[in-house]
Write a protein that holds these residues in place. Sequence first.
Motif, PDB file in Angstrom:
ATOM      1  N   GLY A  14       0.795  -1.227   0.000  1.00 54.93           N
ATOM      2  CA  GLY A  14       0.000   0.000   0.000  1.00 54.93           C
ATOM      3  C   GLY A  14       0.822   1.268   0.000  1.00 54.93           C
ATOM      4  O   GLY A  14       0.291   2.345   0.314  1.00 54.93           O
ATOM      5  N   LEU A  15       2.105   1.171  -0.358  1.00 55.32           N
ATOM      6  CA  LEU A  15       2.986   2.331  -0.376  1.00 55.32           C
ATOM      7  C   LEU A  15       3.316   2.716  -1.807  1.00 55.32           C
ATOM      8  O   LEU A  15       3.606   1.860  -2.656  1.00 55.32           O
ATOM      9  CB  LEU A  15       4.285   2.044   0.388  1.00 55.32           C
ATOM     10  CG  LEU A  15       4.146   1.750   1.883  1.00 55.32           C
ATOM     11  CD1 LEU A  15       5.486   1.338   2.476  1.00 55.32           C
ATOM     12  CD2 LEU A  15       3.592   2.964   2.614  1.00 55.32           C
ATOM     13  N   GLY A  16       3.270   4.007  -2.077  1.00 58.46           N
ATOM     14  CA  GLY A  16       3.684   4.497  -3.380  1.00 58.46           C
ATOM     15  C   GLY A  16       5.186   4.635  -3.425  1.00 58.46           C
ATOM     16  O   GLY A  16       5.834   4.921  -2.411  1.00 58.46           O
ATOM     17  N   ALA A  17       5.768   4.453  -4.607  1.00 59.56           N
ATOM     18  CA  ALA A  17       7.214   4.582  -4.764  1.00 59.56           C
ATOM     19  C   ALA A  17       7.520   4.984  -6.193  1.00 59.56           C
ATOM     20  O   ALA A  17       6.825   4.568  -7.137  1.00 59.56           O
ATOM     21  CB  ALA A  17       7.922   3.279  -4.402  1.00 59.56           C
ATOM     22  N   LEU A  18       8.558   5.777  -6.342  1.00 58.38           N
ATOM     23  CA  LEU A  18       9.015   6.165  -7.680  1.00 58.38           C
ATOM     24  C   LEU A  18      10.513   6.360  -7.642  1.00 58.38           C
ATOM     25  O   LEU A  18      11.115   6.617  -6.589  1.00 58.38           O
ATOM     26  CB  LEU A  18       8.293   7.424  -8.168  1.00 58.38           C
ATOM     27  CG  LEU A  18       8.364   8.710  -7.343  1.00 58.38           C
ATOM     28  CD1 LEU A  18       9.646   9.500  -7.644  1.00 58.38           C
ATOM     29  CD2 LEU A  18       7.167   9.606  -7.640  1.00 58.38           C
ATOM     30  N   VAL A  19      11.106   6.226  -8.819  1.00 60.33           N
ATOM     31  CA  VAL A  19      12.542   6.456  -8.978  1.00 60.33           C
ATOM     32  C   VAL A  19      12.705   7.795  -9.683  1.00 60.33           C
ATOM     33  O   VAL A  19      12.151   8.016 -10.773  1.00 60.33           O
ATOM     34  CB  VAL A  19      13.210   5.324  -9.792  1.00 60.33           C
ATOM     35  CG1 VAL A  19      14.693   5.633  -9.995  1.00 60.33           C
ATOM     36  CG2 VAL A  19      13.032   3.992  -9.082  1.00 60.33           C
ATOM     37  N   LEU A  20      13.456   8.707  -9.032  1.00 61.45           N
ATOM     38  CA  LEU A  20      13.606  10.075  -9.522  1.00 61.45           C
ATOM     39  C   LEU A  20      15.052  10.300  -9.917  1.00 61.45           C
ATOM     40  O   LEU A  20      15.981  10.031  -9.136  1.00 61.45           O
ATOM     41  CB  LEU A  20      13.193  11.067  -8.447  1.00 61.45           C
ATOM     42  CG  LEU A  20      12.963  12.518  -8.871  1.00 61.45           C
ATOM     43  CD1 LEU A  20      11.729  12.620  -9.768  1.00 61.45           C
ATOM     44  CD2 LEU A  20      12.774  13.401  -7.647  1.00 61.45           C
ATOM     45  N   SER A  21      15.264  10.798 -11.138  1.00 65.82           N
ATOM     46  CA  SER A  21      16.625  11.064 -11.615  1.00 65.82           C
ATOM     47  C   SER A  21      17.168  12.335 -10.977  1.00 65.82           C
ATOM     48  O   SER A  21      16.447  13.095 -10.317  1.00 65.82           O
ATOM     49  CB  SER A  21      16.628  11.201 -13.140  1.00 65.82           C
ATOM     50  OG  SER A  21      15.959  12.396 -13.522  1.00 65.82           O
ATOM     51  N   GLY A  22      18.442  12.585 -11.207  1.00 65.13           N
ATOM     52  CA  GLY A  22      19.073  13.766 -10.640  1.00 65.13           C
ATOM     53  C   GLY A  22      18.479  15.058 -11.141  1.00 65.13           C
ATOM     54  O   GLY A  22      18.527  16.075 -10.449  1.00 65.13           O
ATOM     55  N   ASP A  23      17.903  15.069 -12.345  1.00 66.32           N
ATOM     56  CA  ASP A  23      17.315  16.295 -12.886  1.00 66.32           C
ATOM     57  C   ASP A  23      15.815  16.390 -12.624  1.00 66.32           C
ATOM     58  O   ASP A  23      15.129  17.242 -13.186  1.00 66.32           O
ATOM     59  CB  ASP A  23      17.590  16.413 -14.381  1.00 66.32           C
ATOM     60  CG  ASP A  23      16.958  15.286 -15.190  1.00 66.32           C
ATOM     61  OD1 ASP A  23      16.307  14.395 -14.591  1.00 66.32           O
ATOM     62  OD2 ASP A  23      17.107  15.296 -16.432  1.00 66.32           O
ATOM     63  N   GLY A  24      15.273  15.457 -11.764  1.00 60.56           N
ATOM     64  CA  GLY A  24      13.871  15.539 -11.374  1.00 60.56           C
ATOM     65  C   GLY A  24      12.912  14.819 -12.294  1.00 60.56           C
ATOM     66  O   GLY A  24      11.694  15.020 -12.200  1.00 60.56           O
TER      67      GLY A  24
END
Length: 575
Positions: A14-24
Motif C-alpha cells: 500500500g505504499l507508493g514509490a518512484l525512482v527520480l533522476s538527478g534532474d527531477g
Amino acid sequence: MDYQDSLHLLSQCGLGALVLSGDGTILAVNETGDRLLHGEGKLQGRPLPEQMLALSMESAAYVCPAFGEYLLRCPSPEVSGLPEGAQLLVFRDATKDARHDMLMHVVNKMSDAMLLCDAESRILLLNDPLIQMESIETKNVLGENVSVVYSMRDGTDMNIPEVIRTRKPKLNHRQHYTTRYGRDVDAVSNHYPVIQNGQVLGGFSIHKDWSTVNDLHRQLIDLREKLRTKPTDGKGKGNTLSAKYHFEDIIHISASMNKAVSRCRQVAQSDSSVMLYGETGTGKELFAQSIHNASRRADGPFLAINCAAIPENLLESLLFGTEKGAYTGAERRPGLFEQADGGTLLLDEINSMNINLQAKLLRVLQDGMVRRVGGASEIRVNVRVLSNINIPTYQAIEENKLRRDLFYRLGVVNINIPPLRERREDIPILAKTFIMQCNEKMVRNVQNIDEAVLEQFDAYGWPGNVRELQHAIEYAMNILPDDMGIITPDYIPEHISHGVQQEQIPAVRQTVIPAAPEGSLHTAIHGMEYNSICAALRESGGNISEAARTLQMSRQNLQYRIKKYQIDVKKLCQS
C-alpha cells in the motif's frame, strides 16, 4: 533487493514509490504511486509535478495531489540497481493524518474546554482550554478512568460514563467537581456519546467555565438595563444610555489640554469619525461623551462598548445584532449600531478588537449598512463612530492590532490627550476638585492639600494619570483623621513618596550641609531634597534654569524651593 522488485513489493504493502533522476525526471513508478499521484499511467519520463516537490525533500511536510488528499514521504529501503544519480522515493496516503492534525488544531483553538474518553471511560484527549481550566497535564492522566481523575462535589457519578452507557446525550448540565490535584471546577457542560456503525466508541464533554458564563450573562443584563427606554420631558428620543459629561466637566488650566478641548469642540460640530489616543486614565471617555453632547446628535443615543472586555463572538453579536436561530439560543435582537441610530457609538480600546472582526466593522463604516449575525438583509444605520486607543496608532498598526484601512476610517480626526506628567500645572486644581467630590461622597470637610504634598505630586511620574491622582486623593481622605482639614504628606500613598525619593530626584553629587535632626520620614525627604538642589546649583554655577532642567522640575518650582530652604545661591557657588 533490486529496485524494480522493491517497487512491486512496496505497492503490495500500500505504499507508493518512484525512482527520480538527478534532474527531477520520473524514471519509474509503482502501481500504488501512480494511483496516489493521479498519473493515469503517464508519469514515467515526465518531471515530478511542482506541487509534489516536497516528496523529494527530507521533510515531514504534507503534499496535496488533489483536493482533500494528502501524502507523506516514508523512509526508503536500501535497494540495488538504481541508475546513477537517481533516488528511490517512498510515500503513503496521509489523508487521515492531515485531517487529524487539522482537527486537533481546531480543537485546541476552541474557546470551550473538551474531554474525550474511550468506551471504557478512559481519558484519550484534553484540549488546551480544558488543560488551562483544570490545570492538568495530559501526560499525567492519559489512559486513566475519569472517575479516578475527577470527583463530583455532590457525590454523584461523572456524566461521561452515563452517556456512554445510555447512548443518550446530556445537555446544559451544570456540575461542580474537583480534580485529583485539588482544583475545584464549576462548569456548564454538554455530554455526548460517540457512536459509529452502531458501536459506542466513547464519549466526550464540552465544558464552559461557569464563572465566564456568569460574567457574560451579567454584562448582557447590565447592557440591556442601560439601553432600556426611559421616560423624558418629551424632548429628543427619550431612549438609551445618555452621555453625562460635557466639556465643562474637563478640569484643566494647561495649554496642552486647552488645545485638545478646543479641537474636540470644533470637531463635535461635524459627523466625522474621531479617534482619541491617550494613556490609561487620561479621560478618553470623558472627551467622547463631551463630543457627543456638543454635537447635533446630543438628543440621540450615546452607547459605549469596551472591545477588550467582551469575547469576539459575543462582541460581533452585540455590535451587529442577531437573527433567531443564528446559533443555539440566539434571539432576534438589534445590535448596538441599530440601537445607536441617530446618535453616537463609542468603541473603547478598539485595538483589542479581533483583526477579523475589524474587517466586518470596516464594511459597516464604508457602506452605512449592517447585517445581523445569521441575517440575510442589510439595515441602513446613521451612526457617528468615536473610538479610543491606549497605545500609539502607529504601534497598533505595526503590531497588527489595528488594520491600517480601519484606522483611516476611524481616524478621520485624531486627538491626542496629553498624560498628566506633561501638564503638571493641572495637578493642584484636579486635586482640589477631587477633594470636593470626596467631601460630598464621604461626608467629610477637608478644605485643602498641603503644599508639601503638591511638591511630591509635582515630582511624581503619574503612570496612571488623572485616575491615579483621583485614587491618591480618595486614599488620603479615607485614612485622614476626622479632626484634620488638610491632606499632609503622611497620608498620601507610600508609592508616591517612594517615587519622589528614588525615581524622580536625579542622582547628583551630594553636598554636605549641617546635620538635620533625626526624626520623621518627612524630615529625611527634605534633607535629601535640600542636598540635591544644592548639588545641582553648584554644578550649574548658580544658573537656576539649568539646575531646574537637571532636577526635572520647572524653574518656578525650583525658585520656590530655594526660598523655602533659604538657600543663598551666590554664597553656595562661592564656597
